[in-house]
Design a protein around this motif. Sequence first.
Motif, PDB file in Angstrom:
ATOM      1  N   TYR A 109       9.864   3.385  -1.652  1.00 17.83           N
ATOM      2  CA  TYR A 109       9.068   3.368  -0.422  1.00 17.83           C
ATOM      3  C   TYR A 109       9.595   2.302   0.538  1.00 17.83           C
ATOM      4  O   TYR A 109      10.205   1.307   0.138  1.00 17.83           O
ATOM      5  N   TRP A 110       9.315   2.517   1.820  1.00 15.49           N
ATOM      6  CA  TRP A 110       9.537   1.509   2.854  1.00 15.49           C
ATOM      7  C   TRP A 110       8.170   1.059   3.359  1.00 15.49           C
ATOM      8  O   TRP A 110       7.377   1.877   3.804  1.00 15.49           O
ATOM      9  N   TYR A 111       7.914  -0.229   3.270  1.00 17.65           N
ATOM     10  CA  TYR A 111       6.613  -0.794   3.664  1.00 17.65           C
ATOM     11  C   TYR A 111       6.738  -1.458   5.028  1.00 17.65           C
ATOM     12  O   TYR A 111       7.578  -2.341   5.236  1.00 17.65           O
ATOM     13  N   GLU A 112       5.889  -1.009   5.954  1.00 14.78           N
ATOM     14  CA  GLU A 112       5.928  -1.547   7.309  1.00 14.78           C
ATOM     15  C   GLU A 112       4.958  -2.715   7.436  1.00 14.78           C
ATOM     16  O   GLU A 112       3.798  -2.639   7.016  1.00 14.78           O
ATOM     17  N   LEU A 115       6.326   4.597   3.930  1.00 15.87           N
ATOM     18  CA  LEU A 115       7.256   5.669   4.273  1.00 15.87           C
ATOM     19  C   LEU A 115       8.104   6.039   3.057  1.00 15.87           C
ATOM     20  O   LEU A 115       8.588   5.166   2.342  1.00 15.87           O
ATOM     21  N   LYS A 116       8.309   7.328   2.853  1.00 18.95           N
ATOM     22  CA  LYS A 116       9.178   7.781   1.767  1.00 18.95           C
ATOM     23  C   LYS A 116      10.629   7.910   2.229  1.00 18.95           C
ATOM     24  O   LYS A 116      11.547   7.889   1.417  1.00 18.95           O
ATOM     25  N   ILE A 156       0.851  -1.187   0.000  1.00 14.96           N
ATOM     26  CA  ILE A 156       0.000   0.000   0.000  1.00 14.96           C
ATOM     27  C   ILE A 156       0.890   1.242   0.000  1.00 14.96           C
ATOM     28  O   ILE A 156       1.273   1.759   1.052  1.00 14.96           O
ATOM     29  N   PRO A 157       1.247   1.752  -1.193  1.00 15.06           N
ATOM     30  CA  PRO A 157       2.162   2.897  -1.279  1.00 15.06           C
ATOM     31  C   PRO A 157       1.672   4.126  -0.518  1.00 15.06           C
ATOM     32  O   PRO A 157       2.487   4.854   0.066  1.00 15.06           O
ATOM     33  N   TYR A 172      10.353  -3.655   8.300  1.00 11.50           N
ATOM     34  CA  TYR A 172      10.092  -2.932   7.065  1.00 11.50           C
ATOM     35  C   TYR A 172      10.750  -3.643   5.876  1.00 11.50           C
ATOM     36  O   TYR A 172      11.731  -4.373   6.035  1.00 11.50           O
ATOM     37  N   ILE A 173      10.208  -3.349   4.705  1.00  8.37           N
ATOM     38  CA  ILE A 173      10.795  -3.890   3.488  1.00  8.37           C
ATOM     39  C   ILE A 173      10.730  -2.836   2.389  1.00  8.37           C
ATOM     40  O   ILE A 173       9.767  -2.074   2.290  1.00  8.37           O
ATOM     41  N   SER A 174      11.799  -2.763   1.599  1.00 10.62           N
ATOM     42  CA  SER A 174      11.859  -1.863   0.450  1.00 10.62           C
ATOM     43  C   SER A 174      12.127  -2.713  -0.786  1.00 10.62           C
ATOM     44  O   SER A 174      12.994  -3.595  -0.767  1.00 10.62           O
TER      45      SER A 174
END
Length: 255
Positions: free
Chosen positions: A225-228, A208-209, A203-204, A218-220
Amino acid sequence: MEINQLSSLVIKFETADMVGAPFSHQILLKMQFAGQGIGVDFQIAYIDREDLSEEEILEEGFSLNDDYSWKGQIDNAWLEPIKEILKKTPNKFNHKALEEEMNFFEIEVNQQSAGNPINQTDWEYFLQELIQAIYETSQKEAPFHLEYRRIDKDKNVKNFELNLYYAKRQAEGINSIGKTDSKPITWAQANAIIQQVFIGEFIPDAALKNEPKHTGKYISVGDGYWYEFTKSLKRPNGNKGYLTELEKTFDPWVD
């Protein structure tokens, strides 16, 4: 499919009828096997965009001309995997009529055997790998880069980076912030991780930018973006254990 001498392979693909523009596209990949490297003639064309406005196309993340073609050679590292998937392909082709939700897929081997392979799903995934190899070799795209970061309650930061070099069919794992210590990882292991990751729902708008600083996982995936976990990266429908299993996959690489 038993092939004594592989000289050529042609792959034709078209998205299913239910896939609308601007996503719908056709692919033609011709490969020649002789001498050094694997000769490639690749074309991808996006179709049925006539009725879309420029704004509608751009809103979906595309450009106004996403067609691409390239002729050249890809590394011989792909020769054995190509032979391997051919060995796993039954000699008998699938002759069932296409339904609306089915992609068109056809292979032609040595300018003779042609048709829809019964193991189409395997071929579709393999085609995407070949396309990434072409994109990297032609410098259209950079190698794939994934990063997993765990920030513990004591603010201790653990990091794992995964690089996939499709051009050479090689993978690299690097762990810990600011270090270059590589962990041995096979192509099969790396691909299993990638497949597992992209099952999830990204979900962009909630991501996090900037690099994460607070406790969490987290994963990028290279899109900026960083997805939590649980917030901007969620489990797919029907897979309650997805995030737990993803943690189990990554944590051994950082601990």
